[in-house]
Enzyme design. Structure first.
Site, PDB file in Angstrom:
ATOM      1  N   ASN A   1       0.860  -1.186   0.000  1.00  8.57           N
ATOM      2  CA  ASN A   1       0.000   0.000   0.000  1.00  8.57           C
ATOM      3  C   ASN A   1       0.894   1.232   0.000  1.00  8.57           C
ATOM      4  O   ASN A   1       1.488   1.572   1.020  1.00  8.57           O
ATOM      5  CB  ASN A   1      -0.892  -0.016   1.248  1.00  8.57           C
ATOM      6  CG  ASN A   1      -1.696   1.261   1.395  1.00  8.57           C
ATOM      7  OD1 ASN A   1      -1.805   2.051   0.462  1.00  8.57           O
ATOM      8  ND2 ASN A   1      -2.253   1.486   2.583  1.00  8.57           N
TER       9      ASN A   1
ATOM     10  N   LYS B   1       0.051   4.291  -0.291  1.00  7.63           N
ATOM     11  CA  LYS B   1      -0.601   5.488   0.256  1.00  7.63           C
ATOM     12  C   LYS B   1      -0.368   6.670  -0.714  1.00  7.63           C
ATOM     13  O   LYS B   1      -0.333   6.462  -1.916  1.00  7.63           O
ATOM     14  CB  LYS B   1      -0.087   5.779   1.657  1.00  7.63           C
ATOM     15  CG  LYS B   1      -0.109   4.520   2.549  1.00  7.63           C
ATOM     16  CD  LYS B   1       0.120   4.822   3.979  1.00  7.63           C
ATOM     17  CE  LYS B   1       0.238   3.529   4.763  1.00  7.63           C
ATOM     18  NZ  LYS B   1       0.115   3.703   6.174  1.00  7.63           N
TER      19      LYS B   1
ATOM     20  N   HIS C   1      -9.437   0.986   4.859  1.00  4.15           N
ATOM     21  CA  HIS C   1      -8.154   1.178   5.543  1.00  4.15           C
ATOM     22  C   HIS C   1      -8.369   2.092   6.743  1.00  4.15           C
ATOM     23  O   HIS C   1      -9.195   3.014   6.693  1.00  4.15           O
ATOM     24  CB  HIS C   1      -7.134   1.790   4.566  1.00  4.15           C
ATOM     25  CG  HIS C   1      -5.745   1.776   5.122  1.00  4.15           C
ATOM     26  ND1 HIS C   1      -5.299   2.734   5.996  1.00  4.15           N
ATOM     27  CD2 HIS C   1      -4.716   0.899   4.960  1.00  4.15           C
ATOM     28  CE1 HIS C   1      -4.041   2.452   6.336  1.00  4.15           C
ATOM     29  NE2 HIS C   1      -3.673   1.344   5.708  1.00  4.15           N
TER      30      HIS C   1
ATOM     31  N   GLU D   1      -6.813   4.527   7.801  1.00  5.02           N
ATOM     32  CA  GLU D   1      -6.658   5.960   7.511  1.00  5.02           C
ATOM     33  C   GLU D   1      -7.925   6.531   6.889  1.00  5.02           C
ATOM     34  O   GLU D   1      -8.269   7.692   7.116  1.00  5.02           O
ATOM     35  CB  GLU D   1      -5.423   6.180   6.616  1.00  5.02           C
ATOM     36  CG  GLU D   1      -4.139   6.011   7.428  1.00  5.02           C
ATOM     37  CD  GLU D   1      -2.941   5.531   6.635  1.00  5.02           C
ATOM     38  OE1 GLU D   1      -2.934   5.661   5.400  1.00  5.02           O
ATOM     39  OE2 GLU D   1      -2.005   5.010   7.266  1.00  5.02           O
TER      40      GLU D   1
ATOM     41  N   GLU E   1      -5.411  -5.336  10.369  1.00  4.54           N
ATOM     42  CA  GLU E   1      -4.402  -4.312  10.605  1.00  4.54           C
ATOM     43  C   GLU E   1      -4.698  -3.597  11.922  1.00  4.54           C
ATOM     44  O   GLU E   1      -5.516  -2.660  11.946  1.00  4.54           O
ATOM     45  CB  GLU E   1      -4.418  -3.278   9.483  1.00  4.54           C
ATOM     46  CG  GLU E   1      -4.079  -3.836   8.118  1.00  4.54           C
ATOM     47  CD  GLU E   1      -3.420  -2.785   7.251  1.00  4.54           C
ATOM     48  OE1 GLU E   1      -2.286  -3.015   6.837  1.00  4.54           O
ATOM     49  OE2 GLU E   1      -4.022  -1.726   7.017  1.00  4.54           O
TER      50      GLU E   1
ATOM     51  N   GLY F   1       2.424   1.775  10.872  1.00  9.38           N
ATOM     52  CA  GLY F   1       3.408   2.867  10.819  1.00  9.38           C
ATOM     53  C   GLY F   1       4.094   3.155  12.143  1.00  9.38           C
ATOM     54  O   GLY F   1       4.791   4.162  12.263  1.00  9.38           O
TER      55      GLY F   1
ATOM     56  N   SER G   1       3.451  -2.595  10.373  1.00  5.09           N
ATOM     57  CA  SER G   1       4.895  -2.628  10.613  1.00  5.09           C
ATOM     58  C   SER G   1       5.544  -3.940  10.185  1.00  5.09           C
ATOM     59  O   SER G   1       6.450  -4.449  10.853  1.00  5.09           O
ATOM     60  CB  SER G   1       5.198  -2.308  12.085  1.00  5.09           C
ATOM     61  OG  SER G   1       4.763  -0.991  12.391  1.00  5.09           O
TER      62      SER G   1
HETATM   63  C1  PEP Z   1      -0.653   0.104   6.057  1.00  8.21           C
HETATM   64  O1  PEP Z   1      -0.606   1.274   5.723  1.00  8.21           O
HETATM   65  O2  PEP Z   1      -1.614  -0.603   5.696  1.00  8.21           O
HETATM   66  C2  PEP Z   1       0.434  -0.444   6.860  1.00  8.21           C
HETATM   67  C3  PEP Z   1       0.324  -1.652   7.315  1.00  8.21           C
HETATM   68  O3  PEP Z   1       1.505   0.383   7.070  1.00  8.21           O
HETATM   69  P1  PEP Z   1       2.928  -0.028   7.734  1.00  8.21           P
HETATM   70  O4  PEP Z   1       3.376  -1.320   7.083  1.00  8.21           O
HETATM   71  O5  PEP Z   1       3.832   1.094   7.449  1.00  8.21           O
HETATM   72  O6  PEP Z   1       2.691  -0.253   9.205  1.00  8.21           O
END
Ligand code: PEP
Length: 265
Positions: A15, A17, A107, A109, A177, A183, A223
């Protein structure tokens, strides 16, 4: 072809973003494909997908199609509506016309920054499936949810609603997630992720049917890095990863995609 648990082909999904414009996307996808080809990656054994910004999708389609690259791709969001007066929105049919295989829906976000409700997520999932896209349905609890309700309650409730417009047999991917892990550099443990993934598979069986649950790939996201992917991929209910930050680094994302070479380590 070697497949994951219960015949599910693992999916490593990046992803991006709001990163990489269309020119950067083309260069990235080309280098990623070369890197994986050099490493003799078997794309039928572990699927690799990228999720660029909307404005990059046409360029990615042109490259993937012209060079016959085995990388799949999708959008980061979709409208619940088919067409009409929805300024700024992108319909599932438009994504399908660009040969997108997937679309990320719900997601954290989007849920947090755009106040997307579980019902809106369900409507988008219905629109995506109706247009022949595979939705990557994201669910996950915040740190406060975790404290108040334990690990599975919120993602289970989110998924139940997200599946409410679907019929048994629907082709979907689910991504667990935890919001606190996205992040943050603080991934869930493989055991924590497996516990929730197993509960999510039960929700799919109850909401759709057992066959659909057995076929559906459940990803972990939060992460994920080359250094921790192996632990997640050893879990029976985890069939891949949704990767944010680490998907913007070609060597790192390629190494995550080749988890089979370090899954035993
Ligand atoms: C994400 O944005 O879906 C995500 C898992 O980000 P990260 O891997 O940076 O934690």
């Amino acid at each position: 072809m070697t497949t994951g648990t219960a015949g599910r082909v693992p999916l490593i999904a990046g992803n991006w973003k709001m990163n990489l414009d269309h020119l950067q996307s083309i260069a990235f996808v080309q280098k990623l494909a070369w890197n994986l080809k050099d490493a003799r990656h078997d794309f039928g054994d572990v699927e690799v997908a990228v999720f660029p910004p909307f404005t990059d999708l046409r360029s990615v389609q042109t490259l993937v199609s012209a060079d016959r690259l085995p990388i799949t791709y999708g959008g980061q969001d979709v409208s619940a509506h088919a067409s009409g007066a929805y300024t700024g929105e992108i319909s599932a049919a438009f994504l399908k016309a660009l040969d997108c295989r997937y679309v990320i829906i719900g997601h954290s976000e989007r849920r947090t920054l755009h106040n997307e409700s579980d019902e809106q997520v369900a409507a988008k999932v219905g629109a995506a499936v109706g247009s022949g896209l595979i939705p990557v349905i994201c669910v996950g609890e915040s740190a406060e949810d975790l404290e108040a309700h334990g690990p599975s309650a919120v993602p289970v409730a989110q998924l139940r609603t997200a599946l409410s417009e679907l019929k048994p047999g629907a082709d979907i991917v689910v991504a667990y997630e935890p919001v606190w892990a996205i992040g943050s550099g603080q991934a869930a443990t493989p055991e924590q992720a497996e516990q929730v993934a197993s509960a999510l598979r039960t929700v799919i069986a109850e909401s759709l049917d057992a066959d659909t649950a057995a076929r559906t790939r459940i990803l972990y996201g939060g992460s994920v890095k080359a250094a921790n992917i192996a632990g997640f991929m050893r879990q029976p209910n985890i069939d891949g990863a949704l990767v944010g930050g680490a998907s913007l680094d070609i060597a790192e994302f390629s190494s995550i995609s080749r988890f089979r070479s370090h899954v035993g380590t």
